[in-house]
Design a protein around this motif. Structure first.
Motif, PDB file in Angstrom:
ATOM      1  N   GLN A 134       0.854  -1.181   0.000  1.00  0.00           N
ATOM      2  CA  GLN A 134       0.000   0.000   0.000  1.00  0.00           C
ATOM      3  C   GLN A 134       0.896   1.240   0.000  1.00  0.00           C
ATOM      4  O   GLN A 134       1.718   1.415   0.902  1.00  0.00           O
ATOM      5  CB  GLN A 134      -0.904   0.009   1.228  1.00  0.00           C
ATOM      6  N   ASN A 145       2.303  -0.918   4.716  1.00  0.00           N
ATOM      7  CA  ASN A 145       1.681  -2.126   5.249  1.00  0.00           C
ATOM      8  C   ASN A 145       2.506  -3.428   5.218  1.00  0.00           C
ATOM      9  O   ASN A 145       1.998  -4.463   4.812  1.00  0.00           O
ATOM     10  CB  ASN A 145       0.370  -2.371   4.504  1.00  0.00           C
ATOM     11  N   ILE A 193       1.717  -0.293  13.219  1.00  0.00           N
ATOM     12  CA  ILE A 193       1.279  -0.658  11.863  1.00  0.00           C
ATOM     13  C   ILE A 193       0.362  -1.872  11.973  1.00  0.00           C
ATOM     14  O   ILE A 193       0.783  -2.937  12.436  1.00  0.00           O
ATOM     15  CB  ILE A 193       2.497  -0.970  10.966  1.00  0.00           C
ATOM     16  N   SER A 224      -0.895  -4.075   9.934  1.00  0.00           N
ATOM     17  CA  SER A 224      -0.558  -5.299   9.199  1.00  0.00           C
ATOM     18  C   SER A 224       0.669  -6.015   9.751  1.00  0.00           C
ATOM     19  O   SER A 224       0.866  -7.210   9.509  1.00  0.00           O
ATOM     20  CB  SER A 224      -0.299  -4.964   7.727  1.00  0.00           C
TER      21      SER A 224
END
Length: 189
Positions: free
Chosen positions: A92, A103, A130, A132
């Protein structure tokens, strides 16, 4: 007493400087911090990990990226360059920037004496913001030793690996990473 006034930079100023710079620097919420050059061991280890990931993950949805791409951490207003990142599907991008991603699921840092504490503490704390992000490898240069942090329901679990005969099970990308592959070509004194 002599006082020093340090200049603060806007994010746009930093990005303009970084696009033209010969070396790289991190952005730390208004501060620009120059990154030191690496060593042969550091480069070999990071390259080995990236090459291994690139080969093993080639027919999967995962994509490894080397240290050329900046990771933007919005919550902390930081732009950093991990040694290796792996993404689940397409990385991303931060807005329309082609040089910043948001990500990763897995981040690898090869430790240097000057950055080991920063990588273990402050950087790891920022990485955890983050959504992810679920796995972190901290790789020593001077001995075959890796710390693996994996995200669990109740927090982060630390496992460490010492010796060239072991393999690290990476849950985020469903592969085994042999310690011998990480340290291929590295000579320990």
């Amino acid at each position: 007493m002599i006082s020093t006034i340090s200049r603060r930079y806007t994010l746009d100023e930093y990005r303009a400087i970084e696009e033209k710079a010969e070396g790289r620097s991190e952005y730390r919420d208004g501060e620009i911090v120059l990154m030191s050059g690496g060593t042969l061991k550091h480069s070999r280890i990071g390259g080995n990990i990236f090459a291994f990931f690139k080969f093993l993950l080639r027919d999967t949805q995962f994509e490894p990226i080397n240290s050329d791409l900046r990771l933007w951490i919005p919550e902390h207003r930081r732009g950093v360059y991990p040694d290796v990142m792996v993404f689940d599907s397409e990385p991303q991008l931060n807005a329309e920037r082609l040089d910043e991603v948001l990500n990763p699921v897995l981040i690898v840092e090869v430790l240097s004496p000057s950055t080991a504490d920063y990588d273990r503490l402050s950087k790891f704390r920022m990485y955890r913001s983050i959504a992810s992000f679920s796995e972190y490898l901290l790789v020593e240069q001077d001995e075959p030793f890796v710390e693996r942090y994996s995200k669990q329901a109740k927090g982060w679990l630390l496992s460490d690996f010492s010796g060239l005969e072991l393999s690290i099970s990476l849950d985020s990308v469903n592969i085994e990473l042999p310690m011998a592959e990480i340290y291929r070509g590295v000579v320990f004194e």
